[in-house]
Every structure is written in structure tokens, then in C-alpha cells.
Design a protein around this motif. Sequence first.
Motif, PDB file in Angstrom:
ATOM      1  N   GLU A 198       0.810  -1.221   0.000  1.00  0.00           N
ATOM      2  CA  GLU A 198       0.000   0.000   0.000  1.00  0.00           C
ATOM      3  C   GLU A 198       0.843   1.271   0.000  1.00  0.00           C
ATOM      4  OE1 GLU A 198      -3.163  -0.325  -0.426  1.00  0.00           O
ATOM      5  OE2 GLU A 198      -3.040  -2.515  -0.260  1.00  0.00           O
ATOM      6  N   ARG A 199       2.136   1.146  -0.246  1.00  0.00           N
ATOM      7  CA  ARG A 199       3.009   2.314  -0.128  1.00  0.00           C
ATOM      8  C   ARG A 199       3.505   2.778  -1.495  1.00  0.00           C
ATOM      9  NH1 ARG A 199       7.150   1.182   4.806  1.00  0.00           N
ATOM     10  NH2 ARG A 199       7.558   3.409   4.408  1.00  0.00           N
ATOM     11  N   PRO A 200       3.701   4.094  -1.696  1.00  0.00           N
ATOM     12  CA  PRO A 200       4.322   4.579  -2.930  1.00  0.00           C
ATOM     13  C   PRO A 200       5.772   4.099  -2.986  1.00  0.00           C
ATOM     14  CG  PRO A 200       3.279   6.372  -1.692  1.00  0.00           C
ATOM     15  CD  PRO A 200       3.338   5.189  -0.787  1.00  0.00           C
ATOM     16  N   VAL A 201       6.202   3.636  -4.154  1.00  0.00           N
ATOM     17  CA  VAL A 201       7.548   3.073  -4.285  1.00  0.00           C
ATOM     18  C   VAL A 201       8.286   3.743  -5.434  1.00  0.00           C
ATOM     19  CG1 VAL A 201       8.918   1.002  -4.731  1.00  0.00           C
ATOM     20  CG2 VAL A 201       6.840   0.852  -3.330  1.00  0.00           C
ATOM     21  N   VAL A 202       9.446   4.300  -5.123  1.00  0.00           N
ATOM     22  CA  VAL A 202      10.405   4.752  -6.128  1.00  0.00           C
ATOM     23  C   VAL A 202      11.451   3.661  -6.236  1.00  0.00           C
ATOM     24  CG1 VAL A 202      12.135   6.480  -6.742  1.00  0.00           C
ATOM     25  CG2 VAL A 202      10.014   7.179  -5.574  1.00  0.00           C
ATOM     26  N   VAL A 203      11.624   3.093  -7.425  1.00  0.00           N
ATOM     27  CA  VAL A 203      12.546   1.973  -7.587  1.00  0.00           C
ATOM     28  C   VAL A 203      13.737   2.393  -8.443  1.00  0.00           C
ATOM     29  CG1 VAL A 203      11.354   1.016  -9.625  1.00  0.00           C
ATOM     30  CG2 VAL A 203      12.749  -0.479  -8.189  1.00  0.00           C
ATOM     31  N   CYS A 204      14.906   1.885  -8.053  1.00  0.00           N
ATOM     32  CA  CYS A 204      16.132   2.081  -8.836  1.00  0.00           C
ATOM     33  C   CYS A 204      16.789   0.723  -8.999  1.00  0.00           C
ATOM     34  CB  CYS A 204      17.079   3.057  -8.137  1.00  0.00           C
ATOM     35  SG  CYS A 204      18.632   3.324  -9.038  1.00  0.00           S
ATOM     36  N   VAL A 205      16.968   0.289 -10.234  1.00  0.00           N
ATOM     37  CA  VAL A 205      17.602  -0.998 -10.526  1.00  0.00           C
ATOM     38  C   VAL A 205      18.931  -0.720 -11.202  1.00  0.00           C
ATOM     39  CG1 VAL A 205      17.389  -3.200 -11.735  1.00  0.00           C
ATOM     40  CG2 VAL A 205      15.334  -2.067 -10.827  1.00  0.00           C
ATOM     41  N   SER A 206      20.027  -1.073 -10.515  1.00  0.00           N
ATOM     42  CA  SER A 206      21.344  -0.761 -11.079  1.00  0.00           C
ATOM     43  C   SER A 206      22.431  -1.310 -10.179  1.00  0.00           C
ATOM     44  CB  SER A 206      21.532   0.757 -11.212  1.00  0.00           C
ATOM     45  OG  SER A 206      22.812   1.057 -11.715  1.00  0.00           O
ATOM     46  N   ARG A 207      23.645  -1.372 -10.710  1.00  0.00           N
ATOM     47  CA  ARG A 207      24.813  -1.601  -9.854  1.00  0.00           C
ATOM     48  C   ARG A 207      24.954  -0.430  -8.893  1.00  0.00           C
ATOM     49  NH1 ARG A 207      29.840  -1.501 -11.947  1.00  0.00           N
ATOM     50  NH2 ARG A 207      29.141  -0.246 -13.714  1.00  0.00           N
ATOM     51  N   LEU A 208      25.472  -0.728  -7.724  1.00  0.00           N
ATOM     52  CA  LEU A 208      25.655   0.325  -6.723  1.00  0.00           C
ATOM     53  C   LEU A 208      27.072   0.880  -6.840  1.00  0.00           C
ATOM     54  CD1 LEU A 208      23.825  -1.263  -3.644  1.00  0.00           C
ATOM     55  CD2 LEU A 208      22.894  -0.106  -5.665  1.00  0.00           C
ATOM     56  N   VAL A 209      27.191   1.912  -7.661  1.00  0.00           N
ATOM     57  CA  VAL A 209      28.451   2.630  -7.859  1.00  0.00           C
ATOM     58  C   VAL A 209      28.117   4.117  -7.878  1.00  0.00           C
ATOM     59  CG1 VAL A 209      29.640   0.765  -9.091  1.00  0.00           C
ATOM     60  CG2 VAL A 209      28.262   2.409 -10.368  1.00  0.00           C
ATOM     61  N   PRO A 210      29.073   4.989  -7.561  1.00  0.00           N
ATOM     62  CA  PRO A 210      28.753   6.417  -7.417  1.00  0.00           C
ATOM     63  C   PRO A 210      28.114   7.060  -8.641  1.00  0.00           C
ATOM     64  CG  PRO A 210      30.864   5.963  -6.382  1.00  0.00           C
ATOM     65  CD  PRO A 210      30.450   4.686  -7.086  1.00  0.00           C
ATOM     66  N   ARG A 211      28.500   6.632  -9.847  1.00  0.00           N
ATOM     67  CA  ARG A 211      27.975   7.289 -11.039  1.00  0.00           C
ATOM     68  C   ARG A 211      26.461   7.172 -11.168  1.00  0.00           C
ATOM     69  NH1 ARG A 211      29.899   4.145 -14.932  1.00  0.00           N
ATOM     70  NH2 ARG A 211      27.951   3.312 -15.756  1.00  0.00           N
ATOM     71  N   LYS A 212      25.885   6.106 -10.643  1.00  0.00           N
ATOM     72  CA  LYS A 212      24.466   5.816 -10.888  1.00  0.00           C
ATOM     73  C   LYS A 212      23.524   6.767 -10.157  1.00  0.00           C
ATOM     74  CE  LYS A 212      25.373   2.251 -13.515  1.00  0.00           C
ATOM     75  NZ  LYS A 212      25.045   2.228 -14.956  1.00  0.00           N
ATOM     76  N   GLY A 213      23.957   7.387  -9.072  1.00  0.00           N
ATOM     77  CA  GLY A 213      23.146   8.409  -8.437  1.00  0.00           C
ATOM     78  C   GLY A 213      22.176   7.935  -7.383  1.00  0.00           C
ATOM     79  N   GLN A 214      22.381   6.727  -6.831  1.00  0.00           N
ATOM     80  CA  GLN A 214      21.513   6.311  -5.724  1.00  0.00           C
ATOM     81  C   GLN A 214      21.660   7.239  -4.522  1.00  0.00           C
ATOM     82  OE1 GLN A 214      23.706   4.071  -7.186  1.00  0.00           O
ATOM     83  NE2 GLN A 214      22.544   2.280  -7.878  1.00  0.00           N
ATOM     84  N   ASP A 215      22.842   7.825  -4.356  1.00  0.00           N
ATOM     85  CA  ASP A 215      23.032   8.767  -3.247  1.00  0.00           C
ATOM     86  C   ASP A 215      22.176  10.023  -3.432  1.00  0.00           C
ATOM     87  OD1 ASP A 215      24.557   9.506  -5.446  1.00  0.00           O
ATOM     88  OD2 ASP A 215      26.248  10.229  -4.270  1.00  0.00           O
ATOM     89  N   THR A 216      22.011  10.466  -4.683  1.00  0.00           N
ATOM     90  CA  THR A 216      21.143  11.614  -4.952  1.00  0.00           C
ATOM     91  C   THR A 216      19.698  11.300  -4.575  1.00  0.00           C
ATOM     92  OG1 THR A 216      22.590  12.348  -6.750  1.00  0.00           O
ATOM     93  CG2 THR A 216      20.337  13.197  -6.743  1.00  0.00           C
ATOM     94  N   LEU A 217      19.264  10.071  -4.840  1.00  0.00           N
ATOM     95  CA  LEU A 217      17.908   9.683  -4.453  1.00  0.00           C
ATOM     96  C   LEU A 217      17.742   9.701  -2.936  1.00  0.00           C
ATOM     97  CD1 LEU A 217      17.295   6.705  -6.924  1.00  0.00           C
ATOM     98  CD2 LEU A 217      16.264   8.985  -7.010  1.00  0.00           C
ATOM     99  N   ILE A 218      18.748   9.215  -2.222  1.00  0.00           N
ATOM    100  CA  ILE A 218      18.669   9.235  -0.752  1.00  0.00           C
ATOM    101  C   ILE A 218      18.649  10.672  -0.248  1.00  0.00           C
ATOM    102  CG2 ILE A 218      19.928   8.636   1.358  1.00  0.00           C
ATOM    103  CD1 ILE A 218      20.861   6.085  -0.098  1.00  0.00           C
ATOM    104  N   GLU A 219      19.475  11.537  -0.843  1.00  0.00           N
ATOM    105  CA  GLU A 219      19.477  12.951  -0.455  1.00  0.00           C
ATOM    106  C   GLU A 219      18.127  13.614  -0.743  1.00  0.00           C
ATOM    107  OE1 GLU A 219      21.769  14.597   1.073  1.00  0.00           O
ATOM    108  OE2 GLU A 219      23.762  13.801   0.588  1.00  0.00           O
ATOM    109  N   ALA A 220      17.418  13.117  -1.755  1.00  0.00           N
ATOM    110  CA  ALA A 220      16.119  13.694  -2.105  1.00  0.00           C
ATOM    111  C   ALA A 220      14.996  13.202  -1.202  1.00  0.00           C
ATOM    112  CB  ALA A 220      15.789  13.350  -3.559  1.00  0.00           C
ATOM    113  N   MET A 221      15.204  12.090  -0.503  1.00  0.00           N
ATOM    114  CA  MET A 221      14.111  11.462   0.232  1.00  0.00           C
ATOM    115  C   MET A 221      13.473  12.340   1.313  1.00  0.00           C
ATOM    116  SD  MET A 221      12.954   8.653  -0.888  1.00  0.00           S
ATOM    117  CE  MET A 221      12.127   7.893   0.525  1.00  0.00           C
ATOM    118  N   PRO A 222      14.210  13.148   2.087  1.00  0.00           N
ATOM    119  CA  PRO A 222      13.509  13.992   3.074  1.00  0.00           C
ATOM    120  C   PRO A 222      12.446  14.879   2.451  1.00  0.00           C
ATOM    121  CG  PRO A 222      15.851  13.920   3.567  1.00  0.00           C
ATOM    122  CD  PRO A 222      15.677  13.247   2.234  1.00  0.00           C
TER     123      PRO A 222
END
Length: 380
Positions: A198-222
Motif C-alpha cells: 500500500e506504499r508509494p515506491v520509487v525503484v532504482c535498478v542498477s549496480r551500486l556505484v557512485p555514477r548511478k546516483g543512488q546517493d542523490t535519491l537518498i538525499e532527495a528522500m527527506p
Amino acid sequence: MDKTLIVTNDFPPRPGGIQAFLHNMALRLDPEQVVVYASTWKRGREGAEATAAFDAEQPFPVVRDRATMLLPTPRVTRRAAGLLREHGCRSVWFGAAAPLGLMAPALRRAGARRIVATTHGHEAGWAQLPAARGLLRRIGEGTDTLTYLGEYTRSRIAAALTEQAAARMVRLPPGVDEKTFHPDSGGARVRAELGLAERPVVVCVSRLVPRKGQDTLIEAMPRVLAAHPDTVLLIVGGGPYEADLRRLARERGVDASVRFTGAVPWAELPAHYGAGDVFAMPCRTRRGGLDVEGLGIVYLEASATGLPVLAGESGGAPDAVLDGETGWVVPGGAPEQTAERLVLLLSDPELRARMGERGRAWVHDRWRWDHLAGDLRELL
């Protein structure tokens, strides 16, 4: 098509986008006309068993070198030439032009009459370095055709080639199997298993390396959580950046809203895309242009699944998005703009549905594997 020797470091079960590209193309060629010469995935019993099981399932022979990375050394070149003669191959396809394309002259002497080499993001980086630029120029001269993913990579690589080699370049991007990636791929099951039904989900499928930007998504979460408090960021994949990402989520106080799945088997990837309401990977260019996104097949797989996509502006990633139609392109490393677009998408189900439908239609019309494999057959 002449019988073809595929020479590559990038082949499953080693995970990654280039690996998926090579494998999907190979599966759509005549199996009687294909031989693969690839590196070993990883040493040890587990890696050997996984590789042997994978190779046994293929409809064509796969020959593994003992090295975990093929380089154009005299030993590897002799082995490739021997396989070319042993199997009666008259064409060669280098799965990644650099550095394996340096073997082209030797393989031509061994009997290859047609040599194609595919470029990805890293060759665009090579084109900026004087020594590597010279090697790339040699590869262009030694092959009949260099293929490119999109205009970004073409323009960078062509600048390092002779005029004649640049004129022989042909576009050959990866494709998407729309029968595998589709809106009913099993996302509801994955959401239920993860307790996200029942929750909204933002999904990112990728290798976990700095170029991919998963850190930007975490910074955006607040900012996202301020508008949609139940949102979950689902990070699918493994890689060396995971510990840093987990630490960042704790530091930003959003670790309860960020889920890490770790590496997921290929067969489960479509369902994990389908578990999202929005797909986001705001990739960025690093190291002065040496670490850059070549295309970003994940955006197209997400579009085929019916999701709106949020892409970073790195390299050729914008080529995989119709900005404003299938999703949006945002500056890499920009959490504020990333959050703004995510909030807008999570707030508007009709917009998500419209972008998802447009994306799936675009993939069907332009990015299907069968069309692109036909282009490869002609090149070979």
C-alpha cells in the motif's frame, strides 16, 4: 551471416548492462553460426559452478579463458585466432571495442574477413586521454565498423578516429524484450513480499556505484517524505557503494524508508521493476568525463514495464528518455530537482499512467531486440 566469433569480457553470468546486451544479441543470431570466447566470471567453486551451469544452457558454444579479464595479450590473441580457425569463423564481433579491438589485425590475418566492434561509455572516456585516444584510433583502423549507442558516444569517439573510420560508424544500441519487461511482470508479488503493498515506491535498478546516483535519491528522500510520508525508495542491485549508501541513509534519517534488496537474479528483475510506481536513476558524469553513462538500458526496461522514468543527464542517458513524454531528465547530483520531479509523479496517477503508456509504446516501436539484432546480422 558468416559464422561469427564473439570475443568479450562482458558475458553472463557476470551481471551488468553490457553483458545483457551481448547475450540478448547472441541469442537472436543463428546458434549454428555463433561461437563465444569470454573471460571467466570469477574464481572459486561458486563462480565456476554458476558459469558452467549458464554456459550449458546456451544454444551455442561458449569457450572460457582462464583469465577473469581478457586483454589483447599475445596469449589471448593466439587463442582467439585458434578458435577462429577451429570453428571456421569468418566474422568477429568484439563485444567492447576497447581494448579487445586491438586484436583485429591479427584476427584478420587468421582469416576474418569482417570485424565489428561495439563501443560503450568507456570508449568515450578513452577518447579524452592522449594515450588511450591513440589506441582507440588503432582500433578504428583495424575494424570494418565501430558501432555506437547514441549521439553522445558517437561524437566523442569519432573525434579520436580517422575520418574514414568515423564515417564507417553505425548505431547499434541495446534493446528491450517487451515480452519479459511488461506491466504484469510480478511487481505486486514483490511488493507484497517486501511489505510495500500500500506504499508509494520509487525503484532504482542498477549496480551500486557512485555514477548511478543512488546517493542523490537518498538525499532527495527527506523532501519526498515531507509530501508523501509513506514513500519507500527501493534500491535493487549490489555493488561496492552499498555500505556508503546505507550510511548516508542513516545520516539523513531516512533509513527506515530505504530498502536494499542486494543483487537480484536476472529472472526476478522484471518483477522488481514492476514493484515501483516510478523508476529513478539520476546518474552523473564523474572524473572529468571518464566515468560516464553510455546509454542506460534500465530506463528502457522500466518504460517497457509501464513506469515513468527519471534519468540523470550523464552521457547518453537522455537518449533513453523522451523528456516530458516518457519521463524527465534532471541534472546529475541535484537532489532538489530530483525530489521535485518525484513528488510531482507520486502526486499524479494519471501523469504516471500517461508517461508509462508512452514509454511502452516507444520501446515497442524503436527498441525491440529483434529489430536491432537484424541490424547486427547485416553488419556481420
